[in-house]
Design an enzyme around this catalytic site. Structure first.
Site, PDB file in Angstrom:
ATOM      1  N   LYS A  75       0.819  75.556  -2.710  1.00  0.00           N
ATOM      2  CA  LYS A  75      -0.371  74.824  -3.140  1.00  0.00           C
ATOM      3  C   LYS A  75      -1.622  75.559  -2.690  1.00  0.00           C
ATOM      4  O   LYS A  75      -1.728  75.969  -1.534  1.00  0.00           O
ATOM      5  CB  LYS A  75      -0.365  73.412  -2.545  1.00  0.00           C
ATOM      6  N   ARG A 118       1.135  62.427  -2.061  1.00  0.00           N
ATOM      7  CA  ARG A 118       2.060  62.797  -0.993  1.00  0.00           C
ATOM      8  C   ARG A 118       1.490  62.479   0.378  1.00  0.00           C
ATOM      9  O   ARG A 118       2.217  62.184   1.318  1.00  0.00           O
ATOM     10  CB  ARG A 118       2.498  64.244  -1.129  1.00  0.00           C
ATOM     11  N   ALA A 231      -7.901  65.027   9.929  1.00  0.00           N
ATOM     12  CA  ALA A 231      -7.909  66.340  10.594  1.00  0.00           C
ATOM     13  C   ALA A 231      -6.818  67.224  10.014  1.00  0.00           C
ATOM     14  O   ALA A 231      -5.639  67.065  10.318  1.00  0.00           O
ATOM     15  CB  ALA A 231      -7.703  66.171  12.098  1.00  0.00           C
ATOM     16  N   ASP A 232      -7.245  68.168   9.162  1.00  0.00           N
ATOM     17  CA  ASP A 232      -6.295  69.096   8.551  1.00  0.00           C
ATOM     18  C   ASP A 232      -6.817  70.525   8.579  1.00  0.00           C
ATOM     19  O   ASP A 232      -6.356  71.385   7.840  1.00  0.00           O
ATOM     20  CB  ASP A 232      -5.967  68.679   7.116  1.00  0.00           C
ATOM     21  N   LYS A 236     -11.928  69.623  12.712  1.00  0.00           N
ATOM     22  CA  LYS A 236     -11.990  68.246  12.218  1.00  0.00           C
ATOM     23  C   LYS A 236     -11.363  67.307  13.245  1.00  0.00           C
ATOM     24  O   LYS A 236     -10.357  67.634  13.874  1.00  0.00           O
ATOM     25  CB  LYS A 236     -11.310  68.129  10.859  1.00  0.00           C
TER      26      LYS A 236
END
Length: 334
Positions: A75, A118, A231-232, A236
């Site tokens: 992705k 998802r 938070a990714d 963050k």
């Protein structure tokens, strides 16, 4: 003379195709199965690459499911929070699905819809194992597309009756409250006092682009389940590190959360170490580690977002598209 390779056809699937083919309940089942397969060693190792850019950034996430059939998915997403003021989606990109046994590209599809579904599905899986079974009240902070799906995901696995939704844009919270109340049959109220909402909530989901913590340990009551979704990427943050250290912490992927999830801040503050993390979600799903063990236990799911979820959702979309003969077929090998 070498035998000519057979032509390969790749499906191109739009956002409307994805949303028509994949329901949230189906996605929850697929994502839980992907975590189970990961614990059993039946996946290709998930990986992530982050590229910062002015006003946002890009990330590439990839993983695979082994077996018959086996799938690989990669992705590529752009995440630009200021897009909300221009009419563009905050998150947009594509997912490539390939045959894991020979590399043949099977499908290219919209990633924004895959990501939203998802991510909500992972929260639902975590809530099944980490929230109190009779959780009836919820707070959702962040009222974009992800906030709406997060509330629907909680309602799919918990007997919710009432929810509060909060956003830096009060009008957006008002709109989400109206839509969700109608769609889910719940009492949903737009609110502004986060501590007051948390004091009444069994479950809390945070899904914002925040870079400073706004959920404090003092505001969380005993027995609460928290899904920290925002938070990714590095920097963050939504939760106070002291809250992380005081709770039973389950992560989607330990090393990924240590780098880009909420865990990064608790580690940096010296309040947690990797060996004090309770478990990865895959091990909770398989029963290798317990989920919630006490009614008064505060549990947290650090959801940094993994390609395991992407490949699970995208593979299901591809299979359903083939069965429904949906999408546009193209040949990239011509």
């Amino acid at each position: 003379m070498a035998t000519a390779a057979p032509p390969t056809l790749t499906l191109v699937l739009s956002r409307s195709d994805v949303l028509a083919l994949l329901t949230l309940p189906e996605c929850i089942v697929a994502v839980e199965d992907a975590f189970r397969r990961h614990a059993e060693g039946r996946t290709l190792p998930p990986g992530v690459l982050a590229i910062p850019a002015a006003g946002g950034g890009f990330h590439v996430k990839a993983a695979g499911l082994t077996g018959e059939p086996g799938y690989f998915a990669a992705k590529i997403n752009g995440n630009f929070p200021d897009n909300t003021g221009t009419g563009l989606p905050t998150i947009q990109g594509i997912v490539l699905v390939a045959d894991a046994s020979n590399g043949v590209p099977l499908a290219v599809m919209d990633s924004g819809s895959i990501t939203a579904l998802r991510t909500g599905a992972a929260t639902a899986v975590a809530a099944k194992h980490l929230a109190r079974r009779q959780s009836r009240t919820a707070t959702v902070v962040g009222c974009g597309a992800q906030g709406e799906i997060q509330l629907a995901a909680l309602a799919a696995v918990l007997p919710l009756e009432r929810a509060w939704v909060l956003d830096v844009d009060p009008a957006r919270a008002d709109r989400l409250a109206a839509r969700a109340a109608t769609a889910l049959g719940l009492s949903v109220e737009a609110a502004t006092d986060l501590p007051a909402c948390l004091g009444q909530s069994d479950v809390c989901v945070t899904c914002t682009p925040a870079r400073r913590p706004f959920v404090q340990r003092a505001d969380i009551r005993a027995g609460t389940f928290i899904a920290a979704v925002g938070a990714d990427s590095q920097g963050k943050q939504e939760l106070e590190p002291a809250l992380m250290a005081s709770a039973t912490l389950v992560v989607d992927l330990l090393e990924q959360c240590a780098t880009i999830g909420e865990l990064q801040h608790a580690l940096a503050a010296g309040l947690l170490t990797r060996d004090r993390v309770h478990a990865e979600l895959a091990d909770v799903v398989t029963g290798r580690h317990p989920g919630r063990t006490r009614a008064d236990e505060i549990t947290i799911f650090d959801s940094s977002g993994t390609a395991l979820q992407d490949v699970a959702a995208a593979a299901l979309v591809y299979e359903k598209a083939c069965a429904a003969r949906r999408g546009v077929e193209v040949r990239f090998d011509e």
